[in-house]
Design a protein around this motif. Structure first.
Motif, mmCIF file in Angstrom:
data_model
loop_
_atom_site.group_PDB
_atom_site.id
_atom_site.type_symbol
_atom_site.label_atom_id
_atom_site.label_comp_id
_atom_site.label_asym_id
_atom_site.label_seq_id
_atom_site.Cartn_x
_atom_site.Cartn_y
_atom_site.Cartn_z
ATOM 1 N N ASP A 22 42.008 24.723 66.686
ATOM 2 C CA ASP A 22 41.031 24.547 65.610
ATOM 3 C C ASP A 22 41.461 23.485 64.595
ATOM 4 O OD1 ASP A 22 38.626 25.122 64.281
ATOM 5 O OD2 ASP A 22 39.611 26.581 62.974
ATOM 6 N N HIS A 25 37.763 19.004 62.365
ATOM 7 C CA HIS A 25 36.787 19.406 61.345
ATOM 8 C C HIS A 25 36.069 18.174 60.816
ATOM 9 C CE1 HIS A 25 38.143 23.565 61.042
ATOM 10 N NE2 HIS A 25 39.336 23.064 61.339
ATOM 11 N N PRO A 26 34.943 18.333 60.181
ATOM 12 C CA PRO A 26 34.232 19.583 59.998
ATOM 13 C C PRO A 26 33.528 20.014 61.284
ATOM 14 C CG PRO A 26 32.980 17.801 59.016
ATOM 15 C CD PRO A 26 34.280 17.217 59.512
ATOM 16 N N THR A 27 33.362 21.302 61.441
ATOM 17 C CA THR A 27 32.671 21.859 62.604
ATOM 18 C C THR A 27 31.220 22.152 62.212
ATOM 19 O OG1 THR A 27 33.292 24.118 62.033
ATOM 20 C CG2 THR A 27 34.788 22.914 63.500
ATOM 21 N N ASP A 29 29.616 24.745 61.878
ATOM 22 C CA ASP A 29 29.427 25.892 60.991
ATOM 23 C C ASP A 29 29.938 25.645 59.570
ATOM 24 O OD1 ASP A 29 32.043 25.898 61.955
ATOM 25 O OD2 ASP A 29 32.232 28.077 61.893
ATOM 26 N N GLU A 30 30.426 24.441 59.304
ATOM 27 C CA GLU A 30 30.871 24.064 57.959
ATOM 28 C C GLU A 30 29.814 23.175 57.302
ATOM 29 O OE1 GLU A 30 35.464 23.354 57.888
ATOM 30 O OE2 GLU A 30 34.672 22.630 59.810
ATOM 31 N N ARG A 31 29.581 23.383 56.037
ATOM 32 C CA ARG A 31 28.572 22.608 55.308
ATOM 33 C C ARG A 31 28.830 21.103 55.396
ATOM 34 N NH1 ARG A 31 27.056 24.087 49.229
ATOM 35 N NH2 ARG A 31 27.274 26.079 50.273
ATOM 36 N N ALA A 32 30.065 20.684 55.340
ATOM 37 C CA ALA A 32 30.406 19.253 55.357
ATOM 38 C C ALA A 32 29.996 18.556 56.661
ATOM 39 C CB ALA A 32 31.897 19.068 55.128
ATOM 40 N N TYR A 33 29.827 19.325 57.727
ATOM 41 C CA TYR A 33 29.458 18.734 59.022
ATOM 42 C C TYR A 33 28.151 17.960 58.941
ATOM 43 C CZ TYR A 33 27.975 18.400 63.881
ATOM 44 O OH TYR A 33 27.543 17.933 65.093
ATOM 45 N N TRP A 34 27.197 18.490 58.205
ATOM 46 C CA TRP A 34 25.846 17.920 58.179
ATOM 47 C C TRP A 34 25.769 16.603 57.436
ATOM 48 C CZ3 TRP A 34 23.628 19.916 62.028
ATOM 49 C CH2 TRP A 34 23.984 21.203 62.425
ATOM 50 N N ALA A 85 41.093 18.133 51.475
ATOM 51 C CA ALA A 85 40.556 19.491 51.620
ATOM 52 C C ALA A 85 41.470 20.532 50.986
ATOM 53 C CB ALA A 85 40.344 19.806 53.102
#
Length: 87
Positions: A22, A25-27, A29-34, A85
């Motif tokens: 793991d 990132h971001p994955t 399911d993390e807000r930063a991904y979008w 982070a």
């Protein structure tokens, strides 16, 4: 050793799905991904398993010691993402 994601990242996150530790990132399911332009590999956690290299559809991931000269700045960018982070 660690791996490094570079500018050609397509941000599809398949690499994050196969990472056994793991460290990508971001994955999704993390807000930063979008809003992320690319994904990053944490060099302190990466175990050099090569799983991400094998699944990357755009060949954006390299071993840090095999980065092409014009992409070496991405090693620092990947590390910096995780330093920010933590702060």
């Amino acid at each position: 050793m660690a791996h490094v994601i570079t500018a050609s990242c397509c941000n599809d996150a398949v690499c994050a799905q196969v990472c056994p530790v793991d460290c990508i990132h971001p994955t999704p399911d993390e807000r930063a991904y979008w809003t992320a332009e690319m994904l990053y590999i944490d060099p302190a956690v990466c175990i050099d398993c090569e799983a991400c290299i094998e699944v990357c559809p755009v060949a954006a991931i390299y071993r840090d010691r095999e980065l092409p000269a014009d992409l070496t700045t991405f090693a620092a960018m990947n590390a910096a993402y995780f330093e920010q982070a933590v702060e």
